[in-house]
Write a protein that holds these residues in place. Structure first.
Motif, PDB file in Angstrom:
ATOM      1  N   PHE A   1      68.692  15.567  40.964  1.00  0.00           N
ATOM      2  CA  PHE A   1      67.394  16.182  40.688  1.00  0.00           C
ATOM      3  C   PHE A   1      67.532  17.425  39.820  1.00  0.00           C
ATOM      4  O   PHE A   1      68.562  18.108  39.849  1.00  0.00           O
ATOM      5  CB  PHE A   1      66.691  16.517  42.008  1.00  0.00           C
ATOM      6  N   PRO A   2      66.496  17.741  39.043  1.00  0.00           N
ATOM      7  CA  PRO A   2      66.569  18.902  38.144  1.00  0.00           C
ATOM      8  C   PRO A   2      66.577  20.213  38.911  1.00  0.00           C
ATOM      9  O   PRO A   2      66.079  20.301  40.034  1.00  0.00           O
ATOM     10  CB  PRO A   2      65.300  18.757  37.298  1.00  0.00           C
ATOM     11  N   LYS A   3      67.137  21.230  38.282  1.00  0.00           N
ATOM     12  CA  LYS A   3      67.186  22.553  38.898  1.00  0.00           C
ATOM     13  C   LYS A   3      65.884  23.325  38.663  1.00  0.00           C
ATOM     14  O   LYS A   3      65.590  24.305  39.339  1.00  0.00           O
ATOM     15  CB  LYS A   3      68.352  23.363  38.308  1.00  0.00           C
TER      16      LYS A   3
ATOM     17  N   ASP B   1      61.719  24.275  38.272  1.00  0.00           N
ATOM     18  CA  ASP B   1      60.602  24.167  39.203  1.00  0.00           C
ATOM     19  C   ASP B   1      60.077  22.741  39.206  1.00  0.00           C
ATOM     20  O   ASP B   1      59.967  22.101  38.155  1.00  0.00           O
ATOM     21  CB  ASP B   1      59.480  25.128  38.801  1.00  0.00           C
ATOM     22  N   ARG B   2      59.715  22.254  40.399  1.00  0.00           N
ATOM     23  CA  ARG B   2      59.291  20.863  40.538  1.00  0.00           C
ATOM     24  C   ARG B   2      57.954  20.792  41.242  1.00  0.00           C
ATOM     25  O   ARG B   2      57.575  21.702  41.995  1.00  0.00           O
ATOM     26  CB  ARG B   2      60.345  20.079  41.311  1.00  0.00           C
TER      27      ARG B   2
ATOM     28  N   VAL C   1      64.453  12.337  35.733  1.00  0.00           N
ATOM     29  CA  VAL C   1      63.556  12.716  36.832  1.00  0.00           C
ATOM     30  C   VAL C   1      62.593  13.806  36.375  1.00  0.00           C
ATOM     31  O   VAL C   1      61.378  13.733  36.621  1.00  0.00           O
ATOM     32  CB  VAL C   1      64.365  13.186  38.056  1.00  0.00           C
ATOM     33  N   GLN C   2      63.114  14.825  35.716  1.00  0.00           N
ATOM     34  CA  GLN C   2      62.269  15.938  35.264  1.00  0.00           C
ATOM     35  C   GLN C   2      61.197  15.459  34.284  1.00  0.00           C
ATOM     36  O   GLN C   2      60.040  15.905  34.343  1.00  0.00           O
ATOM     37  CB  GLN C   2      63.137  17.014  34.611  1.00  0.00           C
TER      38      GLN C   2
ATOM     39  N   GLU D   1      58.575  13.550  36.300  1.00  0.00           N
ATOM     40  CA  GLU D   1      57.790  14.494  37.106  1.00  0.00           C
ATOM     41  C   GLU D   1      56.807  15.269  36.237  1.00  0.00           C
ATOM     42  O   GLU D   1      55.661  15.513  36.641  1.00  0.00           O
ATOM     43  CB  GLU D   1      58.725  15.457  37.847  1.00  0.00           C
ATOM     44  N   GLN D   2      57.236  15.679  35.055  1.00  0.00           N
ATOM     45  CA  GLN D   2      56.342  16.409  34.157  1.00  0.00           C
ATOM     46  C   GLN D   2      55.221  15.514  33.646  1.00  0.00           C
ATOM     47  O   GLN D   2      54.054  15.928  33.574  1.00  0.00           O
ATOM     48  CB  GLN D   2      57.137  16.962  32.977  1.00  0.00           C
TER      49      GLN D   2
ATOM     50  N   ASP E   1      53.159  14.764  36.954  1.00  0.00           N
ATOM     51  CA  ASP E   1      52.881  15.913  37.807  1.00  0.00           C
ATOM     52  C   ASP E   1      52.957  15.544  39.284  1.00  0.00           C
ATOM     53  O   ASP E   1      52.134  15.953  40.098  1.00  0.00           O
ATOM     54  CB  ASP E   1      51.509  16.528  37.477  1.00  0.00           C
TER      55      ASP E   1
ATOM     56  N   ARG F   1      56.080  14.761  42.524  1.00  0.00           N
ATOM     57  CA  ARG F   1      57.486  14.943  42.883  1.00  0.00           C
ATOM     58  C   ARG F   1      58.148  13.593  43.122  1.00  0.00           C
ATOM     59  O   ARG F   1      57.578  12.715  43.781  1.00  0.00           O
ATOM     60  CB  ARG F   1      57.600  15.803  44.142  1.00  0.00           C
TER      61      ARG F   1
END
Length: 328
Positions: free
Chosen positions: A57-59, A61-62, A140-141, A144-145, A148, A150
């Protein structure tokens, strides 16, 4: 304990998670009554054979998690070159499995690999480029972006795993949306009974279609429904040997985040014990035609307005109503 990959590893396709979850529904229903020793053996097989994706998973903000629901990103490829958490080849297929809090259905959404989106830190590009630039975390990031929402878990499975997975079930029946012939293999519009090699051809092909990847993702969705039908069939869930073969065939080609261990899958599978094949709903992220980038890339445009409403439905865990209002 599952082995942990720290360098390059094979990059898989995506499907097996729903199939595996489906298998575990049957396992939980049958084995809980019959043999705790057998399920222990399955646990060892799954955890021993499945690779763990380190730092999946990205570091950054999620988005916040959706209370009670699960969003599982399925990533896969036809390539055996591997990427994992490091950069590597582009992912061929992306699917998002949404499991609502009420556990009354499973929603499986395909994301076209040529979808033109913003890839964090790299600008606008095809979504499958995220894997090349930043492996699983950037993929993943990016998703998610885009949505919007998780991502709670990630799973990868190699296309090559389809063959053993299909044969472990004694074949699968898929409903092909189109009649087509490729490499000497003919598929009729409607029901086709496939062995492993035929299934691999069915899910890979895109050049035979005028709309290329549009039909390809429909075929992949049809294969997923066929796998779930096969896993939940009486001939599978009452046959411990077939269940064992299926889990072994699947997990050998599977890579998952550290949290998606056998115990987690059993819990998810048990929570879905009342779900039937007809409760698996498949669709594709809304698109708005195609285009050509300034550097000459052909891409698939995302329907921004429809994706915004889809995002809202995912966050509010009301995807069923969204699909009724936006039939595919």
């Amino acid at each position: 304990m599952p082995r942990r990959r720290t360098a390059r590893r094979r990059r898989p396709f995506l499907v097996a998670l729903i199939a595996t979850v489906g298998a575990l529904v049957g396992i939980a229903a049958v084995i809980a009554v019959v043999a705790s020793v057998f399920i222990g053996g399955l646990a060892r097989s799954y955890d021993r054979n499945s690779d763990v994706i380190a730092d999946a998973f990205p570091k950054a903000d999620r988005p916040a998690a959706t209370d009670g629901a699960e969003n599982i990103l399925l990533i896969g490829s036809d390539s055996r070159s591997g990427a994992g958490t490091a950069s590597g080849g582009r992912s061929d297929t992306l699917m998002l499995a949404h499991v609502p809090a009420d556990r009354k259905a499973v929603y499986l959404m395909s994301i076209m690999r040529d979808s033109w989106v913003d890839v964090p830190g790299h600008g606008t590009a095809k979504i499958n480029a995220a894997s090349s630039w930043g492996g699983v975390p950037l993929t993943v990031q990016t998703v998610e972006q885009l949505l919007d929402v998780r991502i709670d878990h990630v799973a990868e499975i190699d296309f090559a795993g389809f063959e053993g997975m299909t044969d472990a079930l004694g074949g699968v029946t898929v409903q092909s949306p189109k009649d087509f012939t490729v490499r000497g293999q003919h598929f009729v519009a409607g029901a086709n009974r496939l062995d492993g090699a035929q299934a691999l051809t069915f899910v890979r092909e895109r050049h035979a279609f005028a709309d290329a990847d549009h039909t390809r993702v429909e075929n992949q969705q049809a294969f997923m429904r066929g796998i779930v039908d096969g896993v939940l069939s009486k001939g599978t869930i009452t046959n411990p040997g077939r269940v064992q073969d299926f889990v072994t065939a699947t997990s050998k080609y599977l890579s998952v985040d550290a949290g998606l261990d056998f115990q987690t899958l059993v819990g998810l599978g048990w929570s879905l014990r009342d779900v039937r094949p007809s409760d698996l709903q498949t669709f594709t992220l809304p698109t708005a035609g195609g285009g050509t980038s300034a550097d000459g890339q052909s891409y698939v445009a995302v329907d921004t307005g429809a994706v915004q409403s889809l995002s809202s439905a995912l966050r509010s865990d009301d995807l069923g109503r969204w699909l009724q209002d936006n039939p595919h």
